[in-house]
Design an enzyme around this catalytic site. Structure first.
Site, mmCIF file in Angstrom:
data_model
loop_
_atom_site.group_PDB
_atom_site.id
_atom_site.type_symbol
_atom_site.label_atom_id
_atom_site.label_comp_id
_atom_site.label_asym_id
_atom_site.label_seq_id
_atom_site.Cartn_x
_atom_site.Cartn_y
_atom_site.Cartn_z
ATOM 1 N N GLU A 118 34.911 31.876 9.935
ATOM 2 C CA GLU A 118 33.536 32.285 9.612
ATOM 3 C C GLU A 118 32.559 31.143 9.860
ATOM 4 O OE1 GLU A 118 34.130 35.684 6.256
ATOM 5 O OE2 GLU A 118 34.783 33.668 5.710
ATOM 6 N N GLU A 139 42.374 38.117 4.511
ATOM 7 C CA GLU A 139 41.817 38.407 3.184
ATOM 8 C C GLU A 139 42.188 39.784 2.645
ATOM 9 O OE1 GLU A 139 38.836 35.529 5.142
ATOM 10 O OE2 GLU A 139 40.086 37.229 5.744
#
Length: 274
Positions: A118, A139
């Protein structure tokens, strides 16, 4: 401008280029100390009239950034699931990278998962080492969602179906595939990666700062409202983290050895079902 007093970044500048090398053993964990130094670096680079290009790479050829510190996610309060009007600390940092009035380049070697990916996606350009770099988002297997911008930036880069393959599937993406998809700019042989980026950075740095900034602003005008999407992502992350099952899975994966170097460099197993 002087770039000193960093413990987790090696910072050097010359000829309009600032290079920040992450050196945070054992796995370049994206934790509060590293984020704090990155935050301070971005402030200095933004105000430094001598810098036109920021390059971020890693001192570890096997790990760019393993992922964000699980503790940062685990400690989110379970009773705060409302939509926030301000960006989270991590979202704010990635947005500052995206909107920095300088050209930004991430040089990715080795593991780059979760928050590391990210962070890299916020850069203007990303280049990775063939046969060495893997990107991914595990995740969802932990009962949560990516919360550092992946749900917003990745679809803009690779399209909705491929973004969902990465986020829902949780499988690593190699550098060659990432380049084919537009996840990164190019996958290059390891011995050609840094020379290529250095040549590109020198070429960009030879241009006037006003033109670099204007070009970034013009290209940005072609995209949608990212900030609103980041706020929604942050809310949904906190909703998932508030679930007892997710908290148990986060605890289990740390107890299973996550955030050790051996774990991060091997296959990433799913934690046992509760």
């Amino acid at each position: 401008m002087t770039y000193q007093d960093y413990e987790l970044l090696r910072v050097a500048g010359a000829d309009g280029i600032c290079r920040a090398t992450i050196d945070h053993p054992p796995i370049n964990l994206l934790d509060i100390p590293l984020l704090t130094e990155i935050d301070r670096l971005l402030t200095l680079v933004a105000d430094d009239d001598t810098v036109r290009v920021l390059i971020v790479d890693s001192a570890d050829p096997e790990i760019f950034i393993a992922h964000a510190d699980v503790a940062l996610v685990s400690e989110l309060p379970a009773d705060d699931v409302a939509l926030h009007h301000e960006l989270s600390f991590f979202h704010d940092i990635t947005e500052r990278v995206r909107t920095l009035p300088k050209a930004t380049i991430a040089v990715i070697e080795g593991v780059c998962r979760g928050g590391g990916g990210e962070f890299a996606m916020a850069f203007d350009m990303r280049y990775a080492a063939m046969g060495a770099t893997v990107l991914g988002h595990p995740e969802v297997s932990l009962g949560i969602i990516p919360g550092g911008g992946a749900t917003q930036r990745l679809p803009r880069l690779v399209g909705r179906p491929r973004a969902l393959e990465v986020i829902l599937g949780g499988m690593d993406v190699d550098a060659e595939t990432a380049a084919d998809w537009g996840y990164i700019n190019r996958a290059l042989p390891p011995d050609q990666l840094r020379p290529f980026v250095d040549r590109l950075a020198r070429r960009i740095a030879s241009s006037p700062q006003t033109a670099i900034t204007a070009a970034k602003r013009a290209v940005e005008a072609a995209t949608g409202d990212l900030t609103a999407g980041l706020r929604i992502e942050d809310q949904l992350l906190r909703e998932t983290v508030a679930q007892p099952d997710a908290r148990a899975l986060l605890k289990a994966v740390v107890e299973a050895g996550a955030q050790t170097r051996e774990f991060e460099l091997g296959a990433t197993p799913k934690p046992p079902a509760s």
